[in-house]
Scaffold this active site. Structure first.
Site, PDB file in Angstrom:
ATOM      1  N   ASN A 100     -12.325 -10.938   2.821  1.00  0.00           N
ATOM      2  CA  ASN A 100     -11.062 -10.310   2.441  1.00  0.00           C
ATOM      3  C   ASN A 100     -11.381  -8.847   2.201  1.00  0.00           C
ATOM      4  OD1 ASN A 100      -8.547  -9.674   1.370  1.00  0.00           O
ATOM      5  ND2 ASN A 100      -9.099 -10.400  -0.689  1.00  0.00           N
ATOM      6  N   GLY A 101     -10.693  -7.954   2.909  1.00  0.00           N
ATOM      7  CA  GLY A 101     -10.962  -6.523   2.735  1.00  0.00           C
ATOM      8  C   GLY A 101     -10.935  -5.829   4.079  1.00  0.00           C
ATOM      9  N   LYS A 150      14.868  -7.213  -2.258  1.00  0.00           N
ATOM     10  CA  LYS A 150      14.775  -8.685  -2.271  1.00  0.00           C
ATOM     11  C   LYS A 150      15.468  -9.263  -1.046  1.00  0.00           C
ATOM     12  CE  LYS A 150      12.311  -9.047  -4.392  1.00  0.00           C
ATOM     13  NZ  LYS A 150      11.454  -8.324  -5.243  1.00  0.00           N
ATOM     14  N   GLU A 158      16.107  -2.690  -6.053  1.00  0.00           N
ATOM     15  CA  GLU A 158      15.373  -3.956  -6.099  1.00  0.00           C
ATOM     16  C   GLU A 158      16.180  -5.085  -5.440  1.00  0.00           C
ATOM     17  OE1 GLU A 158      12.487  -4.804  -6.534  1.00  0.00           O
ATOM     18  OE2 GLU A 158      12.500  -6.895  -7.147  1.00  0.00           O
ATOM     19  N   TRP A 216      -4.278 -12.618   6.545  1.00  0.00           N
ATOM     20  CA  TRP A 216      -3.186 -11.674   6.817  1.00  0.00           C
ATOM     21  C   TRP A 216      -3.811 -10.615   7.722  1.00  0.00           C
ATOM     22  CZ3 TRP A 216      -1.902  -6.479   6.160  1.00  0.00           C
ATOM     23  CH2 TRP A 216      -0.536  -6.171   6.250  1.00  0.00           C
ATOM     24  N   ARG A 224      -1.161 -15.325  -0.061  1.00  0.00           N
ATOM     25  CA  ARG A 224      -1.904 -14.075   0.152  1.00  0.00           C
ATOM     26  C   ARG A 224      -1.987 -13.703   1.628  1.00  0.00           C
ATOM     27  NH1 ARG A 224      -5.226 -12.703  -4.462  1.00  0.00           N
ATOM     28  NH2 ARG A 224      -6.182 -11.215  -3.073  1.00  0.00           N
ATOM     29  N   HIS A 233      27.699  10.980   0.282  1.00  0.00           N
ATOM     30  CA  HIS A 233      26.944  12.003   1.007  1.00  0.00           C
ATOM     31  C   HIS A 233      26.348  11.435   2.300  1.00  0.00           C
ATOM     32  CE1 HIS A 233      27.475  14.735  -2.322  1.00  0.00           C
ATOM     33  NE2 HIS A 233      27.158  13.726  -3.128  1.00  0.00           N
ATOM     34  N   LYS A 242       1.192 -11.301  -0.377  1.00  0.00           N
ATOM     35  CA  LYS A 242       1.474 -11.076  -1.790  1.00  0.00           C
ATOM     36  C   LYS A 242       0.733  -9.880  -2.356  1.00  0.00           C
ATOM     37  CE  LYS A 242       3.329 -12.227  -5.652  1.00  0.00           C
ATOM     38  NZ  LYS A 242       4.730 -11.787  -5.755  1.00  0.00           N
ATOM     39  N   GLU A 257      13.602  -8.361   2.397  1.00  0.00           N
ATOM     40  CA  GLU A 257      12.279  -8.926   2.658  1.00  0.00           C
ATOM     41  C   GLU A 257      12.303 -10.431   2.893  1.00  0.00           C
ATOM     42  OE1 GLU A 257       9.400  -8.377  -0.498  1.00  0.00           O
ATOM     43  OE2 GLU A 257      10.922  -8.676  -2.020  1.00  0.00           O
ATOM     44  N   CYS A 279      -6.121 -11.470   2.155  1.00  0.00           N
ATOM     45  CA  CYS A 279      -6.416 -12.809   2.642  1.00  0.00           C
ATOM     46  C   CYS A 279      -6.837 -13.660   1.449  1.00  0.00           C
ATOM     47  CB  CYS A 279      -7.557 -12.740   3.645  1.00  0.00           C
ATOM     48  SG  CYS A 279      -7.243 -11.553   4.959  1.00  0.00           S
TER      49      CYS A 279
HETATM   50  C1  F6R Z   1       8.386  -7.114  -3.246  1.00  0.00           C
HETATM   51  C2  F6R Z   1       6.997  -7.079  -3.636  1.00  0.00           C
HETATM   52  C3  F6R Z   1       6.205  -5.870  -3.311  1.00  0.00           C
HETATM   53  C4  F6R Z   1       5.208  -5.576  -4.442  1.00  0.00           C
HETATM   54  C5  F6R Z   1       4.269  -4.430  -4.037  1.00  0.00           C
HETATM   55  C6  F6R Z   1       3.334  -4.058  -5.142  1.00  0.00           C
HETATM   56  O1  F6R Z   1       9.005  -8.292  -3.632  1.00  0.00           O
HETATM   57  O2  F6R Z   1       6.481  -8.019  -4.175  1.00  0.00           O
HETATM   58  O3  F6R Z   1       7.014  -4.778  -3.053  1.00  0.00           O
HETATM   59  O4  F6R Z   1       5.913  -5.237  -5.591  1.00  0.00           O
HETATM   60  O5  F6R Z   1       3.523  -4.830  -2.909  1.00  0.00           O
HETATM   61  O6  F6R Z   1       2.550  -5.138  -5.534  1.00  0.00           O
HETATM   62  P1  F6R Z   1       1.819  -5.169  -6.919  1.00  0.00           P
HETATM   63  O7  F6R Z   1       2.867  -5.221  -7.978  1.00  0.00           O
HETATM   64  O8  F6R Z   1       0.981  -6.405  -6.880  1.00  0.00           O
HETATM   65  O9  F6R Z   1       1.007  -3.919  -7.008  1.00  0.00           O
END
Ligand code: F6R
Length: 608
Positions: free
Chosen positions: A100-101, A485, A481, A74, A27, A504, A603, A488, A2
């Protein structure tokens, strides 16, 4: 996950809190709320959904007051409803707090407080903190917070206000980041510096266990043992432009286009072209310690884990060290064998990911030296690690990670070069690689020119229901990756596979409705990838290929070619991932998705 913000000073708190919350929305964005004190009373406002709704509410009916706290949520405990939105109150509405937590012993605390007459209005764990503080004795709010928190198990970045102590915010930290911003006769509180950057660049990152009281007259900090602390004031060197959209319609696009500059920032001052290596003082690893390392363990989540998979190949090839790459969430619960002569590398953009942090702690307990590759300066991982490499990529605000990924790969290349040199690996290859790395920002610039063409391709596939991404070697993680992308931000189901694994199982999915993205630069496994392309072609799949400039061999085989400049194989992910980022972006935009705030995501994942 959050966002928390607070203000005390001579100005009106409402607009400052709203601007701060808007900057923190990445966040979490399930609900938002704030509490403002006008000197004689406190008013509370909450909405479900975005901060913009809160702004509209306050625009229509402005709330005066020069101190207050705000929150963007969140949801973890309890649905995203108005009741569950922060701030939370105690029984009498005397205490208001944002958190937050996670409070792990929430159920026990609730059962303990209920017989004493406390009634709970929400499903959240956070509300319990307000009641605990209500019950605590003390002549000031900070004393009561200090007496309440020892009962709490879990994590918190907390900001608390009291109706009877106007102009004061008490903040506390354990496991979730919180900082103080020092202005000119005014003070700020935030979970993240981005929230207050336009007002001040002087911040104090609180340590775990710290409790601070902030008023217009100043601030005081005590640690977990009630000892007064004089914490260091840090200067934030980000430009305000890095947290503003500027020309771009979305942060994600802005951040994709920043990559020539952000990769350069990660490299700046670190390469030693003559010796073919990198200087990494922040690692705190002496030459003798580096030479003694026998293996490397990389722990990370999500996109950072994908960077780790690339890092494995980089370090194994450059430094001839065996590397193991682990999902941090799994690793932390595995029985830990002793880890002598091991370097554990935690990779995290935010530096706050709970699983990565715990995996690093587990590795340290097992005897490993632990370093971090982190973007956010002053974050928990950065502070707990024995050393590390900062990415210097500037704040990444789009929830989907882009520029952090290329900077993580760059940092891993630097680490590979550094370890190779320390271990006496011959430097010729290093010199060549360093020369090529210096050219990478210009190469990325070149790839970005594909943007319009990629948007045209996105138009053709925006309605697809599934996507497959395939690659081999160092470009297999790039396929992972690319698929992450896409899924998500566009909500299209996508999978990444090593190209040869396709036969396979996943090959059964291929028909004329299945777009398949091949990451196929000219490298030692290119011919193998061509065979895999043939297999998809034979089954009618639609193929988009990312391949090396000048390679015309695939014209007859694939539907669309995206040419990227030739670079040494180990550097190729830095250019091959860019078209995949852009493809995901344009498809998501065409589908009308909220690119920067995809559903259910946040995030910084500070819960396990
Ligand atoms: C995807 C993404 C997440 C982060 C993951 C780890 O686009 O952003 O998969 O990579 O939550 O986050 P960090 O790098 O902040 O530990």
């Amino acid at each position: 996950m959050c966002g928390v913000v607070g203000y005390v000073g001579p100005r009106q708190a409402g607009p400052i809190l709203l601007d701060g919350l808007q900057r923190l929305e990445y966040r979490g964005y399930d609900s938002a709320g704030l509490a403002i004190h006008n000197g004689s009373g406190m008013s509370l406002h909450k909405v479900v959904g975005r901060v913009q709704r809160l702004r509209e509410l306050l625009d229509a009916d402005p709330v005066p007051g020069s101190s207050g706290i705000g929150h963007t949520r969140w949801a973890t405990h309890g649905r995203p409803t108005e009741e569950n939105a922060h701030p939370h109150l105690d029984c009498d509405g005397e205490i208001a707090l944002v958190h937050n937590g996670i409070i792990e012993n929430a159920d026990q605390l609730r059962s303990r407080l209920t017989p004493g007459g406390h009634s709970f209005r929400t499903e959240t764990d956070s509300e319990i903190l307000a009641h605990l503080i209500e019950d605590a004795t003390g002549s000031t709010l900070e004393e009561r917070v200090a007496r309440a928190l020892p009962h709490v198990e879990g994590t918190y970045g907390l900001a608390v206000v009291s109706r009877s102590e106007p102009g004061k915010i008490v903040v506390a930290r354990k496991g979730s980041p919180i900082l103080l911003g020092l202005g000119d006769g005014e003070y700020f509180v935030a979970s993240d510096a981005a929230a207050i950057l336009e007002h001040t660049r002087s911040v104090i990152y609180l340590d775990d266990g710290d409790i601070a009281a902030v008023t217009m007259a100043g601030y005081s900090i005590v640690d977990g043992y009630a000892q007064v602390q004089d914490r260091i004031v840090s200067d934030i060197d980000w430009e305000l432009g890095t947290v503003e959209l500027g020309w771009a319609p979305h942060y994600m696009l802005k951040e994709i286009f920043e990559q020539p500059e952000t990769v350069l920032s990660t490299l700046r001052g670190r390469l030693r072209p003559d010796e073919g290596t990198a200087r990494l003082h922040g690692l705190n690893l002496s030459a003798a310690q580096a030479a003694a390392i026998e293996r490397v363990v990389i722990v990370a989540c999500g996109t950072s884990w994908h960077a780790g998979l690339i890092g494995r190949q980089v370090i194994e090839q450059l430094a001839a060290l065996p590397v193991q790459v682990e999902y941090a969430s799994e690793y932390r619960y595995q029985p830990q064998l002793a880890l002598p002569n091991t370097l554990t590398v935690g990779i995290s953009q935010s530096g706050e990911t709970a699983d990565t942090l715990e995996a690093m702690r587990a590795a340290r307990r097992a005897g490993s030296r632990v370093v971090g590759i982190v973007n956010v300066v002053g974050s928990t991982i950065a502070r707990e690690a024995d050393g590390g490499i900062y990415l210097h990529a500037g704040p990444e605000i789009g929830v989907a990670s882009t520029k952090a990924f290329t900077s993580q790969i760059t940092a891993l290349l630097l680490l590979g070069l550094h370890l190779a040199h320390a271990r006496g690996v011959p430097t010729d290859e290093g010199r060549e690689l360093v020369r090529e790395m210096l050219e990478i920002p210009a190469r990325i610039e070149q790839v970005l020119r594909l943007n319009t063409r990629i948007r045209d391709i996105a138009r053709i596939y925006a309605d697809a229901g599934n996507f497959l991404y395939l690659g081999r070697g160092v470009n297999f993680p790039v396929a992972l990756e690319g698929s992450l992308k896409l899924k998500e931000i566009s909500y299209i189901h996508a999978e990444g596979y090593p190209a040869a694994e396709m036969k396979h199982g996943p090959i059964a999915l291929i028909d004329e409705n299945m777009p398949v993205v091949f990451v196929a630069p000219t490298d030692p496994v290119y011919q193998k990838v061509v065979s895999n392309i043939q297999e998809v072609k034979a089954r009618g799949g639609r193929i988009i290929a990312v391949c090396t400039e000048g390679n015309d061999d695939l014209r007859a085989l694939v539907d669309h070619q995206l040419w990227v400049p030739a670079v040494p194989p180990l550097l190729s992910p830095l250019v091959t991932v860019i078209p995949l980022q852009l493809l995901a972006y344009h498809i998501a935009v065409l589908r009308g998705c909220d690119v920067d705030r995809p559903r259910n995501l946040a995030k910084s994942v500070t819960v396990e």
